[in-house]
Design an enzyme around this catalytic site. Structure first.
Site, PDB file in Angstrom:
ATOM      1  N   VAL A 255       0.844  -1.194   0.000  1.00  0.00           N
ATOM      2  CA  VAL A 255       0.000   0.000   0.000  1.00  0.00           C
ATOM      3  C   VAL A 255       0.877   1.240   0.000  1.00  0.00           C
ATOM      4  CG1 VAL A 255      -1.768   1.266   1.274  1.00  0.00           C
ATOM      5  CG2 VAL A 255      -1.791  -1.232   1.257  1.00  0.00           C
ATOM      6  N   GLY A 256       0.453   2.274  -0.749  1.00  0.00           N
ATOM      7  CA  GLY A 256       1.159   3.543  -0.690  1.00  0.00           C
ATOM      8  C   GLY A 256       1.277   4.207  -2.045  1.00  0.00           C
ATOM      9  N   ASN A 257       1.743   5.449  -2.016  1.00  0.00           N
ATOM     10  CA  ASN A 257       1.818   6.245  -3.235  1.00  0.00           C
ATOM     11  C   ASN A 257       2.844   5.708  -4.223  1.00  0.00           C
ATOM     12  OD1 ASN A 257      -0.169   8.186  -2.530  1.00  0.00           O
ATOM     13  ND2 ASN A 257       1.289   9.217  -1.186  1.00  0.00           N
ATOM     14  N   GLU A 279      -2.523  -8.469  -1.501  1.00  0.00           N
ATOM     15  CA  GLU A 279      -3.364  -8.226  -0.327  1.00  0.00           C
ATOM     16  C   GLU A 279      -4.494  -7.263  -0.626  1.00  0.00           C
ATOM     17  OE1 GLU A 279      -0.368  -8.066   3.373  1.00  0.00           O
ATOM     18  OE2 GLU A 279      -0.095  -6.511   1.876  1.00  0.00           O
ATOM     19  N   ILE A 349      11.110   1.850   5.216  1.00  0.00           N
ATOM     20  CA  ILE A 349      11.507   3.079   5.905  1.00  0.00           C
ATOM     21  C   ILE A 349      12.983   3.340   5.678  1.00  0.00           C
ATOM     22  CG2 ILE A 349      11.837   4.133   8.179  1.00  0.00           C
ATOM     23  CD1 ILE A 349       9.210   2.764   9.030  1.00  0.00           C
ATOM     24  N   ASN A 369       3.668   1.688  11.367  1.00  0.00           N
ATOM     25  CA  ASN A 369       2.406   0.979  11.141  1.00  0.00           C
ATOM     26  C   ASN A 369       2.509  -0.490  11.529  1.00  0.00           C
ATOM     27  OD1 ASN A 369       1.272   3.345  10.101  1.00  0.00           O
ATOM     28  ND2 ASN A 369       1.889   2.860   8.017  1.00  0.00           N
ATOM     29  N   GLY A 373       1.728  -7.545   5.467  1.00  0.00           N
ATOM     30  CA  GLY A 373       1.980  -8.773   4.711  1.00  0.00           C
ATOM     31  C   GLY A 373       3.287  -8.767   3.962  1.00  0.00           C
ATOM     32  N   LYS A 393      12.205  13.438   4.513  1.00  0.00           N
ATOM     33  CA  LYS A 393      12.172  14.703   5.251  1.00  0.00           C
ATOM     34  C   LYS A 393      12.834  15.828   4.455  1.00  0.00           C
ATOM     35  CE  LYS A 393      10.180  13.062   8.989  1.00  0.00           C
ATOM     36  NZ  LYS A 393       8.827  13.488   9.395  1.00  0.00           N
TER      37      LYS A 393
END
Length: 504
Positions: A255-257, A279, A349, A369, A373, A393
């Site tokens: 999931v994510g941009n 998923e 990350i 988070n 999965g 950042k």
């Protein structure tokens, strides 16, 4: 009955399995009613907390509402709510971060204790008592099977065309009674469209008419587009080498941009007849289905932006034969992922120079988070890709570091790292070779010199030369950023300070 009447049936101290997976299919009104009950109990001086088990993340109406009133004792297996995160990192809420494919087995074996109550959203109830699943499946089959008592939310907002889209497999068992799962192709249906339920366990039915809470995705920026371009180049290279077919193999995307941008890139790419075994179904994957580039997608939940969700609901019937929603113990099953040859694409990350990946913790101690999965897929995929911008950042932090502050995916499970800078194919490389490729191809130019310097010094002074490290200096990136750096310019100046410190 009303949500308030149903919430009154949930006592303090119980384990509650709730539906919901990435903002889809979660109970909409009972958690808020329960939160109000908790507030009233607290005002009377009574301690009232429950443990909340879900499929994955939910929404502010569930996680947020209960966390805000300090009503959650234990949370698992994955969350993304800001209030939950704050309480977990403050030590005010216990949290178990667990592979999503493991949850059902843990519950059946009693590792997590007894499941007292299930609160599950469904689309409808058939005359014979079978349940029409909602917009996510997650762990709902397990909750309904194992809970002592069940509360159902029947959500009239959910599209009636969902009926028939689900594939609920009832053939799992515990060792030594397990049998092979008879799924050969991603689009195979091996179960039934409905949940079974023991009606004697149902203690309440609450009628609702509330939408799912789905978050919008940011349009792909230049960094995401460059990452997407590198992913496509890598996949084309694998096809050219004969390691992948022209239609690729089943795709999994986190999931994510960035992941969504990769799916958008595939829309304009050369590949046809794509499939997905994943998923969640995101906007980009929906576009691939819409255009015909993708012929089928298997998932456990939708994770769509509001606009994409509106578009899907307007024409859901046309997708019914091409989208399959399964329990997450099947969508994330390691044996199926390995056998189907899934291409896994997940975010991170930070990654270190040897290929270890941290996907869950900030500075090694604060949960973001959860692993979700990604571990299920990364360890078992035919090709395991991790994607990230090279810095964060505003350029102040390098996402490529000497040593990961927390490791979720060891170097053994990470085959390819891709940033906007390039591709590091780590397959067949020793640790020192991996470090060279990762720094050269993936690190941001601001941080590349100091990473190279660290490698050289580690090779010279490390007590071991297989995976050279200087443990007293390995986290200097992090400590220097904490003390000094707030901008890319500050970090650029600080690299000189770091290099001088290492040389001393």
């Amino acid at each position: 009955m009303s949500a308030e009447e149903a919430a009154a049936l949930i006592p303090s101290g119980v384990n509650v399995g709730m539906s919901g997976f990435t903002g889809a299919g979660y109970p909409k009104v009972l958690p808020a009613a329960l939160a109000r009950r908790i507030v009233a109990a607290n005002e009377r001086g009574e301690r009232f907390k429950i443990s909340v088990w879900t499929g994955a993340s939910t929404a502010p109406e569930l996680d947020g509402a209960l966390a805000m009133v300090d009503g959650i004792e234990m949370r698992l297996p994955y969350q993304s709510d800001p209030t939950c995160r704050k309480r977990i990192n403050a030590g005010e809420m216990e949290y178990i971060d667990i592979h999503l494919s493991h949850v059902a087995q843990f519950v059946w074996l009693g590792f997590l204790g007894k499941l007292d109550i299930a609160v599950v959203e469904v689309s409808g109830i058939l005359p014979d008592g079978r349940l029409i699943p909602s917009s996510s499946v997650g762990n709902n089959k397990t909750w309904l099977d194992r809970a002592d008592k069940i509360i159902l939310e029947v959500n009239a907002w959910q599209n009636p065309a969902l009926e028939g889209m689900h594939d609920i497999y009832y053939g799992t068992a515990l060792p030594p009674h397990r049998k092979p799962i008879p799924l050969i192709h991603p689009q195979d249906r091996i179960g039934e469209p409905y949940f079974r339920v023991d009606l004697d366990k149902v203690i309440a039915v609450v009628e609702t008419n509330h939408p799912d809470r789905n978050s919008p995705f940011s349009p792909p920026d230049e960094t995401s587009r460059r990452i997407s371009g590198h992913v496509l180049e890598f996949l084309q290279h694998e096809v050219k080498k004969g390691r992948l077919p022209e239609s690729l193999l089943p795709l999994q995307s986190g999931v994510g941009n960035v992941a969504n941008a990769v799916m958008a890139g595939l829309e304009g790419g050369p590949f046809e007849n794509l499939t997905a075994y994943t998923e969640v179904l995101q906007d980009g994957m929906l576009e691939l289905l819409k255009s015909g580039k993708m012929v089928s997608a298997s998932a456990t939940s939708f994770s769509l932006s509001p606009d994409a969700l509106t578009e899907l609901n307007a024409d859901l019937a046309s997708y019914k034969d091409r989208i399959i929603l399964r329990p997450q113990e099947i969508s994330n099953h390691p044996e199926l992922i390995r056998r189907l040859g899934v291409i896994a694409m997940n975010g991170l990350i930070e990654a270190d120079i040897y290929g270890n990946v941290n996907s869950t913790h900030i500075r090694g101690t604060s949960i973001m988070n959860g692993i979700g999965g990604s571990g299920d897929f990364a360890r078992n995929a035919l090709v395991s890709i991790f994607m990230t911008p090279s810095s964060a950042k505003g350029g102040a932090i390098s996402c490529i570091v000497p040593m990961a502050s927390h490791v979720d995916h060891t170097e053994h499970d990470v085959q390819v790292i891709i940033t906007e800078q390039g591709v590091a194919d780590l397959r067949g490389l020793s640790p020192k070779q991996r470090a060279k490729v990762i720094i050269e191809n993936c690190a941001h130019p601001t941080f590349k010199p100091v990473l190279k310097d660290y490698c050289a010094r580690a090779l010279e002074f490390s007590p071991g030369r297989h995976t050279p490290h200087l443990l007293e200096q390995a986290f200097m990136f992090m400590s220097n950023w904490d003390a000094n750096a707030t901008t890319q310019e500050a970090w650029s100046a600080d690299t000189v300070v770091q290099a001088d410190a290492w040389k001393k």
